[in-house]
Design a protein around this motif. Structure first.
Motif, PDB file in Angstrom:
ATOM      1  N   ARG A 160       0.579  -1.023   0.208  1.00  0.00           N
ATOM      2  CA  ARG A 160       0.216   0.140  -0.096  1.00  0.00           C
ATOM      3  C   ARG A 160       0.696   1.211  -0.339  1.00  0.00           C
ATOM      4  NH1 ARG A 160      -3.688   2.204   4.936  1.00  0.00           N
ATOM      5  NH2 ARG A 160      -5.248   3.723   3.700  1.00  0.00           N
ATOM      6  N   PRO A 161       1.631   1.523   0.750  1.00  0.00           N
ATOM      7  CA  PRO A 161       3.104   2.607   0.925  1.00  0.00           C
ATOM      8  C   PRO A 161       3.449   2.769  -0.688  1.00  0.00           C
ATOM      9  CG  PRO A 161       2.898   1.743   2.784  1.00  0.00           C
ATOM     10  CD  PRO A 161       1.754   0.802   1.842  1.00  0.00           C
ATOM     11  N   GLN A 162       4.129   1.434  -1.371  1.00  0.00           N
ATOM     12  CA  GLN A 162       4.981   2.306  -2.359  1.00  0.00           C
ATOM     13  C   GLN A 162       3.493   2.102  -3.370  1.00  0.00           C
ATOM     14  OE1 GLN A 162       6.662  -1.492  -3.508  1.00  0.00           O
ATOM     15  NE2 GLN A 162       8.222  -0.733  -4.964  1.00  0.00           N
ATOM     16  N   GLN A 163       2.804   1.611  -3.240  1.00  0.00           N
ATOM     17  CA  GLN A 163       1.315   2.403  -4.978  1.00  0.00           C
ATOM     18  C   GLN A 163       0.944   3.620  -4.377  1.00  0.00           C
ATOM     19  OE1 GLN A 163      -2.195  -0.348  -3.909  1.00  0.00           O
ATOM     20  NE2 GLN A 163      -0.883  -1.679  -5.603  1.00  0.00           N
ATOM     21  N   ARG A 164       0.856   4.199  -2.543  1.00  0.00           N
ATOM     22  CA  ARG A 164       0.837   5.699  -2.518  1.00  0.00           C
ATOM     23  C   ARG A 164       1.834   6.707  -3.301  1.00  0.00           C
ATOM     24  NH1 ARG A 164       0.201   5.358   2.887  1.00  0.00           N
ATOM     25  NH2 ARG A 164       2.048   6.114   2.553  1.00  0.00           N
ATOM     26  N   LYS A 165       3.619   5.969  -2.692  1.00  0.00           N
ATOM     27  CA  LYS A 165       4.339   6.517  -3.298  1.00  0.00           C
ATOM     28  C   LYS A 165       4.718   6.732  -4.875  1.00  0.00           C
ATOM     29  CE  LYS A 165       9.203   6.803  -2.845  1.00  0.00           C
ATOM     30  NZ  LYS A 165      10.394   6.580  -2.131  1.00  0.00           N
ATOM     31  N   ASP A 224       1.986  12.342 -10.194  1.00  0.00           N
ATOM     32  CA  ASP A 224       1.050  13.158  -9.969  1.00  0.00           C
ATOM     33  C   ASP A 224       2.126  14.213 -10.522  1.00  0.00           C
ATOM     34  OD1 ASP A 224      -1.214  12.053 -10.178  1.00  0.00           O
ATOM     35  OD2 ASP A 224      -1.529  12.195  -8.002  1.00  0.00           O
ATOM     36  N   LYS A 277       1.790   6.695  -7.145  1.00  0.00           N
ATOM     37  CA  LYS A 277       1.042   7.556  -7.363  1.00  0.00           C
ATOM     38  C   LYS A 277       1.539   9.158  -7.627  1.00  0.00           C
ATOM     39  CE  LYS A 277      -4.079   8.585  -6.954  1.00  0.00           C
ATOM     40  NZ  LYS A 277      -3.751  10.274  -6.930  1.00  0.00           N
ATOM     41  N   GLU A 278       1.919   8.724  -6.368  1.00  0.00           N
ATOM     42  CA  GLU A 278       2.531  10.448  -6.452  1.00  0.00           C
ATOM     43  C   GLU A 278       3.347  10.971  -7.197  1.00  0.00           C
ATOM     44  OE1 GLU A 278       3.900  10.919  -1.995  1.00  0.00           O
ATOM     45  OE2 GLU A 278       2.376  10.846  -1.510  1.00  0.00           O
ATOM     46  N   HIS A 279       4.583   9.754  -7.232  1.00  0.00           N
ATOM     47  CA  HIS A 279       5.239  10.653  -8.764  1.00  0.00           C
ATOM     48  C   HIS A 279       4.896  11.112  -9.672  1.00  0.00           C
ATOM     49  CE1 HIS A 279       9.022   9.621 -11.191  1.00  0.00           C
ATOM     50  NE2 HIS A 279       9.249  10.138 -10.510  1.00  0.00           N
TER      51      HIS A 279
END
Length: 115
Positions: A40-45, A51, A47-49
């Protein structure tokens, strides 16, 4: 002749419902923990990259994965940038892949229409 203790014991319960869940509970628990701590944290990171890459524009100062720091002169297309890496006295421009931008140092001033 003599009945050994092994033959005298009754047969165990038939394999089934509760035993099956108890055996696989640790595996399920490990997967849930891995999901919340790693996936989950890797997917969030990621997504931020994505964006950040989508919002790059002229004038932004970026750091590339190789350590190159420069100011975006032109966004060629969604996959390429033209970067000014000179120190101000020399005009050194490099064409780089946009996906290799690691960090956005500072946002540039908005570009005025007509320039």
């Amino acid at each position: 002749m003599f009945v050994t203790p092994a033959f005298a014991q009754t047969a165990g319960a038939a394999p089934g419902g509760a035993d099956f869940l108890i055996q696989f509970a640790p595996f399920i628990l490990i997967f849930v923990i891995m999901y919340f701590l790693l996936i989950r944290p890797q997917q969030r990171k990621a997504k931020e990259h994505r964006d950040m890459l989508k919002n790059l524009r002229r004038g932004d100062v970026v750091v590339m994965q190789g350590g190159l720091i420069g100011k975006i002169v032109k966004v060629v297309d969604e996959n390429e940038l033209l970067l000014d890496v000179g120190d101000g006295t020399a005009k050194v421009q490099v064409r780089v892949a946009a996906g290799l931008v690691q960090q956005l140092r500072s946002k540039g001033e908005p570009v005025k229409e007509g320039n």
